[in-house]
Write an enzyme that holds these catalytic residues in place. Structure first.
Site, PDB file in Angstrom:
ATOM      1  N   ARG A  54       0.717  -1.241  -0.078  1.00 42.27           N
ATOM      2  CA  ARG A  54       0.000   0.043   0.077  1.00 42.27           C
ATOM      3  C   ARG A  54       0.862   1.222  -0.138  1.00 42.27           C
ATOM      4  O   ARG A  54       1.828   1.283   0.828  1.00 42.27           O
ATOM      5  CB  ARG A  54      -1.006  -0.018   1.257  1.00 42.27           C
ATOM      6  CG  ARG A  54      -2.099  -0.733   1.057  1.00 42.27           C
ATOM      7  CD  ARG A  54      -2.986  -1.092   2.367  1.00 42.27           C
ATOM      8  NE  ARG A  54      -3.238   0.125   2.953  1.00 42.27           N
ATOM      9  CZ  ARG A  54      -3.891   0.132   4.189  1.00 42.27           C
ATOM     10  NH1 ARG A  54      -4.590  -0.871   4.389  1.00 42.27           N
ATOM     11  NH2 ARG A  54      -4.174   1.274   4.483  1.00 42.27           N
ATOM     12  N   ARG A 109      -1.136   9.023   9.445  1.00 36.89           N
ATOM     13  CA  ARG A 109      -2.250   8.160   9.456  1.00 36.89           C
ATOM     14  C   ARG A 109      -2.501   7.852  11.067  1.00 36.89           C
ATOM     15  O   ARG A 109      -3.746   7.890  11.613  1.00 36.89           O
ATOM     16  CB  ARG A 109      -2.331   6.973   8.767  1.00 36.89           C
ATOM     17  CG  ARG A 109      -2.510   6.935   7.329  1.00 36.89           C
ATOM     18  CD  ARG A 109      -2.123   5.887   6.656  1.00 36.89           C
ATOM     19  NE  ARG A 109      -2.690   4.723   6.952  1.00 36.89           N
ATOM     20  CZ  ARG A 109      -2.212   3.337   6.725  1.00 36.89           C
ATOM     21  NH1 ARG A 109      -1.134   3.477   6.195  1.00 36.89           N
ATOM     22  NH2 ARG A 109      -3.190   2.476   7.000  1.00 36.89           N
TER      23      ARG A 109
END
Ligand code: ATP
Ligand code: MG
Length: 235
Positions: free
Chosen positions: A171, A182
């Protein structure tokens, strides 16, 4: 394989890399539950090049959260196609709701089928060193959302999905700088949901800690059976 006796409407919460996807996969298999993962839905949109996908990809690659209105639209259209999403059934949500706004949306008319509300909110508590180690070793099969870990759960053939043989990818948002962002977003926007659901009802929130997905799943499985009961199916 077994089925639950009482409807379990489950939400998994936890920092990125805490293993929500892995726990989801295992729960769905173990208890024959239907479920959706907002991250997987977005990654499919991106792969298919839809309008939402194009919008989402730049946001995701910066480690930010997709805005609530877009997210609700995406999830609502997905849920509209899911006949199982009623209060009488058991189901599992991975990654949605992820903000206070989304949680309120899930309780509102817009997502009416789900309105009976979540009755089991699981908070995954995983130490940061384990999380960082895990994302450095993570591979995903985008079409299915199947996850692999080079240390704990490697694919049978290097770089290939076990079921389809298709290539696995990393990813882009697992890049260390994006990942830090994040984590920050999680603490700012998602962690407050734990309090939100604690205030909704006693015992709805259940926190489980562990360094590996195996350790966490063993506890989660026991707790699900304790809360909802199971009927073992003859095979
Ligand atoms: P992990 O998969 O390791 O648990 P994660 O929870 O951060 O990590 P996903 O759930 O796959 O990862 O989501 C990836 C990205 O998709 C998020 O960083 C965010 O940008 C976007 N996203 C997913 N779900 C939502 C949501 N409910 N609201 C806003 N953005 C979302
Ligand atoms: Mg995920």
């Amino acid at each position: 394989m077994s089925r639950l006796l009482r409807p379990a409407r489950v939400l998994l919460l936890g920092p990125p890399g805490s293993g929500k996807g892995t726990q989801t996969e295992r729960l769905l298999k173990r208890f024959d539950l239907p479920g959706i993962s907002s991250g997987d839905i977005l990654r499919r949109h991106i792969k298919e090049g839809t309008e939402i996908g194009m919008l989402a990809s730049s946001i995701i690659n910066q480690g930010r959260l997709v805005p609530d209105d877009i997210m609700t639209e995406v999830v609502a259209s997905e849920l509209g196609r899911r006949h199982w999403l009623t209060p009488a059934n058991s189901w599992l949500l991975d990654g949605f709701p992820r903000t206070r706004g989304q949680a309120e949306m899930l309780d509102s008319r817009e997502l009416a089928p789900a309105r009976a509300g979540l009755n089991f909110v699981v908070e995954l508590v995983v130490p940061e060193h384990a999380i960082l180690d895990r994302i450095a070793n993570r591979l995903v099969h985008v079409p299915s959302g199947r996850l692999y870990n080079l240390t704990y759960n490697p694919p049978k053939v290097a770089g290939r999905d076990d079921v389809t043989g298709e290539p696995l990818t990393r990813r882009a948002d697992d890049d260390p700088a994006v990942f830090r962002k994040r984590l920050h977003e999680y603490r700012a926007s998602t962690q407050p949901l734990v309090e939100f659901y604690k205030n909704k009802g006693a015992g709805v929130v259940w926190s489980v800690a562990g360094e590996t997905s195996d350790v966490i799943f063993a506890q989660l499985e026991t707790e699900v059976v304790r809360r909802f009961g199971e009927r073992v199916e003859e095979t």
